[in-house]
Design a protein around this motif. Structure first.
Motif, short mmCIF file in Angstrom:
data_model
loop_
_atom_site.label_atom_id
_atom_site.label_comp_id
_atom_site.label_asym_id
_atom_site.label_seq_id
_atom_site.Cartn_x
_atom_site.Cartn_y
_atom_site.Cartn_z
N LYS A 227 32.98 -9.52 2.05
CA LYS A 227 32.03 -9.28 3.13
C LYS A 227 32.54 -8.17 4.04
O LYS A 227 33.72 -8.11 4.35
N GLU B 102 24.14 -18.09 0.69
CA GLU B 102 23.39 -16.92 1.15
C GLU B 102 22.59 -16.26 0.02
O GLU B 102 21.54 -15.69 0.26
N GLU C 194 29.98 -20.11 0.72
CA GLU C 194 29.17 -19.42 1.72
C GLU C 194 28.33 -18.33 1.06
O GLU C 194 27.14 -18.17 1.35
#
Length: 126
Positions: A38, A22, A18
């Protein structure tokens, strides 16, 4: 990462695929994400070449600051683990040319030992 940790301002581990999706536009050729964390919209990413701090700004998060720190610029770091009453872990990083460290907090579920090990390898060498 749970909602409670996010509300407290604690970063949690993020899936590398992920994170790669990004950040694909800013990663260099051959640069690989080794660890990613995150915090709501912001991210902390350790690659095989550098430390990247991502700060999404504004209401929509379209304005993004990417702070790239080569490992050779890190002069010192500390990792503080969780305790009985202190439920978050903390990382402080001193960068050459700056007197104050950058301070980052992580949820108690975050494996700070993996982060410390990777930083030690990158900053102090193998």
């Amino acid at each position: 990462m749970g909602l409670f940790d996010a509300l407290l301002g604690n970063a949690g581990e993020m899936d590398r695929d992920e994170a790669h999706e990004e950040l694909s536009t800013i990663l260099g050729n051959g640069e690989q994400i080794e660890l990613a964390y995150k915090l709501i919209r912001d991210m902390i990413v350790l690659t095989n070449r550098r430390l990247i701090l991502i700060d999404k700004q504004g209401m929509t998060g379209k304005k993004i600051e990417y702070r790239s720190i080569p490992y050779k610029s890190v002069t010192m770091f500390t990792v503080e683990t969780t305790g009985h009453f202190d439920l978050d872990a903390e990382l402080k990083i001193w960068v050459s040319g700056q007197s104050d460290p950058m301070e980052l907090e992580f949820s108690g579920k975050t494996n700070v030992y993996a982060m410390q090990s990777l930083l030690a390898e990158k900053v102090a060498g193998k």
